[in-house]
Design a protein around this motif. Structure first.
Motif, PDB file in Angstrom:
ATOM      1  N   UNK A  30      33.564 102.241  70.771  1.00 46.85           N
ATOM      2  CA  UNK A  30      31.997 102.154  70.466  1.00 46.85           C
ATOM      3  C   UNK A  30      31.595 100.765  70.324  1.00 46.85           C
ATOM      4  N   UNK A  31      32.692  99.849  70.183  1.00 44.90           N
ATOM      5  CA  UNK A  31      32.227  98.264  69.833  1.00 44.90           C
ATOM      6  C   UNK A  31      32.315  97.611  70.989  1.00 44.90           C
ATOM      7  N   UNK A  32      31.165  96.922  71.222  1.00 41.43           N
ATOM      8  CA  UNK A  32      31.146  95.756  72.373  1.00 41.43           C
ATOM      9  C   UNK A  32      31.075  94.247  71.699  1.00 41.43           C
ATOM     10  N   UNK A  33      32.133  93.533  71.798  1.00 38.36           N
ATOM     11  CA  UNK A  33      32.089  92.369  71.348  1.00 38.36           C
ATOM     12  C   UNK A  33      30.963  91.564  71.589  1.00 38.36           C
ATOM     13  N   UNK A  34      30.603  90.874  70.477  1.00 35.34           N
ATOM     14  CA  UNK A  34      29.032  90.183  70.810  1.00 35.34           C
ATOM     15  C   UNK A  34      29.305  88.671  70.460  1.00 35.34           C
ATOM     16  N   UNK A  35      28.817  87.700  71.399  1.00 34.03           N
ATOM     17  CA  UNK A  35      28.840  86.169  70.913  1.00 34.03           C
ATOM     18  C   UNK A  35      27.653  85.632  70.987  1.00 34.03           C
ATOM     19  N   UNK A  36      27.234  85.234  69.900  1.00 31.60           N
ATOM     20  CA  UNK A  36      25.948  84.602  69.856  1.00 31.60           C
ATOM     21  C   UNK A  36      26.039  83.079  70.090  1.00 31.60           C
ATOM     22  N   UNK A  37      25.566  82.272  71.046  1.00 27.23           N
ATOM     23  CA  UNK A  37      25.461  81.090  70.975  1.00 27.23           C
ATOM     24  C   UNK A  37      23.945  80.182  70.805  1.00 27.23           C
ATOM     25  N   UNK A  38      23.698  79.471  69.810  1.00 27.48           N
ATOM     26  CA  UNK A  38      22.629  78.690  69.609  1.00 27.48           C
ATOM     27  C   UNK A  38      22.794  77.323  70.541  1.00 27.48           C
ATOM     28  N   UNK A  39      21.790  77.342  71.420  1.00 31.63           N
ATOM     29  CA  UNK A  39      21.803  75.985  72.205  1.00 31.63           C
ATOM     30  C   UNK A  39      20.322  75.349  71.841  1.00 31.63           C
ATOM     31  N   UNK A  40      20.450  74.423  71.134  1.00 36.37           N
ATOM     32  CA  UNK A  40      19.213  73.631  70.724  1.00 36.37           C
ATOM     33  C   UNK A  40      19.059  72.374  71.463  1.00 36.37           C
ATOM     34  N   UNK A  41      18.028  72.088  71.958  1.00 40.19           N
ATOM     35  CA  UNK A  41      17.895  70.718  72.921  1.00 40.19           C
ATOM     36  C   UNK A  41      18.204  70.730  74.054  1.00 40.19           C
ATOM     37  N   UNK A  42      18.193  69.686  74.794  1.00 41.93           N
ATOM     38  CA  UNK A  42      17.877  69.469  76.447  1.00 41.93           C
ATOM     39  C   UNK A  42      19.213  68.655  76.687  1.00 41.93           C
ATOM     40  N   UNK A  76      15.419  73.673  59.728  1.00 44.98           N
ATOM     41  CA  UNK A  76      14.963  74.953  59.298  1.00 44.98           C
ATOM     42  C   UNK A  76      14.968  75.926  60.277  1.00 44.98           C
ATOM     43  N   UNK A  77      14.456  75.679  61.669  1.00 42.95           N
ATOM     44  CA  UNK A  77      14.296  76.419  62.739  1.00 42.95           C
ATOM     45  C   UNK A  77      15.787  77.218  63.204  1.00 42.95           C
ATOM     46  N   UNK A  78      16.654  76.144  63.043  1.00 38.63           N
ATOM     47  CA  UNK A  78      18.160  76.558  63.521  1.00 38.63           C
ATOM     48  C   UNK A  78      18.514  77.356  62.364  1.00 38.63           C
ATOM     49  N   UNK A  79      18.334  77.004  61.030  1.00 37.48           N
ATOM     50  CA  UNK A  79      18.885  77.810  59.829  1.00 37.48           C
ATOM     51  C   UNK A  79      18.355  79.299  60.016  1.00 37.48           C
ATOM     52  N   UNK A  80      17.098  79.424  60.469  1.00 36.52           N
ATOM     53  CA  UNK A  80      16.576  80.892  60.387  1.00 36.52           C
ATOM     54  C   UNK A  80      17.149  81.502  61.625  1.00 36.52           C
ATOM     55  N   UNK A  81      17.576  81.086  62.646  1.00 36.45           N
ATOM     56  CA  UNK A  81      18.417  81.743  63.610  1.00 36.45           C
ATOM     57  C   UNK A  81      19.659  82.068  63.241  1.00 36.45           C
ATOM     58  N   UNK A  82      20.433  81.186  62.589  1.00 37.46           N
ATOM     59  CA  UNK A  82      21.799  81.416  61.803  1.00 37.46           C
ATOM     60  C   UNK A  82      21.518  82.650  61.023  1.00 37.46           C
TER      61      UNK A  82
END
Ligand code: NDP
Length: 292
Positions: A30-42, A76-82
Motif C-alpha cells: 500500500x505504499x507508493x514511493x513519492x519524490x518531491x522536487x522543488x524547481x525554482x527559477x528558470x 521564505x517561499x522555498x522554505x514554506x514548500x520544504x
C-alpha cells in the motif's frame, strides 16, 4: 590496449530493473514511493535535469511531485514548500534543484538544504547524512558518488588495498566519493586546485575519479596502465560538444576501464537518486514497525 568502456546507461537499466521489484513490493503493502522536487527559477539546464528525474520516476512507478516556482521565489517561499513537503506523508524524498534563483543567497541556500528532513534527504546533501557517511553509519549517500562506486564494481575492481585518487573536493561529489572509497578500504588521495604535481598523483592511482569541471584535463600520460578511470565531469568544449574531464580517446589506450561522457556517470546518478527514494520508502515502513 583498449580500455573497457563502462556503459552507465546499460548498468542504470539493470539498477532500475532491480528497483522495480522493490517498488512492486512496496505497492503490495500500500505504499507508493513519492519524490518531491522543488524547481525554482528558470535555469534551462535545471529544467532538463528535473525532466529526466520525473521520467525516471514515472518509468519506475515512483510518484513525482514537482513544485515549480518562479525566478522571483525568495528563501521564505522555498522554505514554506520544504516545510510542507517535510510534513507530507506521501513524500518520501525531497530534492531541491540547484541553483536556486539569484535572490536566494548562498547562506540561505545552505540553510534551506539543512531544513530538509534528513530522512527525506535523497540527495544526501544534509549535514546529518554527510556526518553519517563520515561515521560509517546508515544514511543517504549523494547519488553521483554512489553511482561511481557501482561503476567501479562493474569494472570488476575491488577498491580494497588499491590506490585511489579523487580529483575535486566538492561536498556533492569529491568528498563523499573519497569517503566511499575509504569505506571500501582503498588508500585515498584527494586532489584539488592547490594540489602540486597533479599528474604524478594521478599516475599512482589504480582508481581515478575526475570531478573537476575542466574539459579533457586528465591526459593519457597521467594514467597508470590498467587503471579504472571514472569521469564525472560534464563540460561543453569549444564546438559545443558535451565532454568530460578526461581526454577519453587517448586515455582509452592506457586505462583498463573507462566511463564515457555522456552515457557513463550521468545515468548512474539518476539511478542513485531512484535507489535513495525507494530506500526512503522502505525505511519508513521499517521505522514504523520498529525494525530499524
Ligand atoms: P565544483 O566546482 O564544486 O568542484 C570542482 C573541484 O575541482 C574543486 O574541488 C576544485 O578545487 C577542483 N579543481 C578545479 N580546478 C582544478 C585543477 N586545475 N586541478 C585540480 N583540481 C581542480 O564541481 P562539482 O564537484 O559540483 O562537479 C564537478 C564536475 O562534475 C562538473 O563538471 C559537474 O558538471 C560534474 N557533475 C556531473 C554529475 C553527473 O551526474 N555526471 C553530477 C555532479 C557534477 P578547489 O576545491 O580547490 O576549488
Amino acid at each position: 590496449m583498449g580500455a573497457r568502456i563502462l556503459d552507465g546507461k546499460a548498468l542504470s537499466k539493470q539498477v532500475r530493473a532491480e528497483l522495480a521489484v522493490r517498488v512492486d513490493a512496496l505497492k503490495a503493502r500500500g505504499v507508493t514511493p513519492g519524490l518531491a522536487v522543488i524547481l525554482a527559477g528558470d535555469d534551462p539546464a535545471s529544467a532538463v535535469y528535473v525532466r529526466h528525474k520525473e521520467r525516471a520516476a514515472a518509468a519506475l512507478g515512483v510518484e513525482a511531485f514537482t513544485v515549480r516556482m518562479g525566478e522571483d521565489a525568495d528563501a521564505a517561499a522555498v522554505q514554506a514548500e520544504i516545510d510542507r513537503l517535510n510534513a507530507d506523508p506521501a513524500v518520501h524524498g525531497i530534492l531541491v534543484q540547484l541553483p536556486l534563483p539569484a535572490g536566494v543567497s548562498a547562506d540561505e541556500t545552505a540553510a534551506l538544504l539543512t531544513s530538509v528532513d534528513p530522512d527525506k534527504d535523497v540527495d544526501g546533501f544534509h549535514p546529518v547524512n554527510l556526518g553519517r557517511l563520515v561515521a560509517g553509519l546508515d544514511g543517504f549517500v549523494a547519488c553521483t558518488p554512489s553511482g561511481c562506486m557501482r561503476l567501479i564494481a562493474e569494472a570488476g575492481v575491488d577498491p580494497a588495498g588499491k590506490r585511489a585518487v579523487v580529483i575535486g573536493r566538492s561536498v556533492i561529489v569529491g568528498k563523499p566519493m573519497a569517503l566511499l572509497l575509504l569505506q571500501a578500504n582503498a588508500t585515498v588521495t584527494i586532489c584539488h586546485s592547490r594540489t602540486t604535481d597533479l599528474a604524478a598523483r594521478v599516475r599512482e592511482a589504480d582508481i581515478v575519479v575526475a570531478a573537476v569541471g575542466r574539459e579533457r584535463m586528465v591526459k593519457a600520460d597521467w594514467v597508470k596502465p590498467g587503471a579504472v578511470v571514472i569521469d564525472v565531469g560534464m563540460n561543453r568544449d569549444a564546438a559545443g560538444k558535451l565532454c568530460g574531464d578526461v581526454d577519453t580517446a587517448a586515455v582509452a589506450e592506457v586505462a583498463g576501464a573507462l566511463t564515457p561522457v555522456p552515457g557513463g556517470v550521468g545515468p548512474m546518478t539518476i539511478a542513485g537518486l531512484m535507489t535513495n527514494v525507494v530506500r526512503a520508502a522502505e525505511r519508513r515502513i521499517s521505522n514504523a514497525a520498529g525494525l530499524r
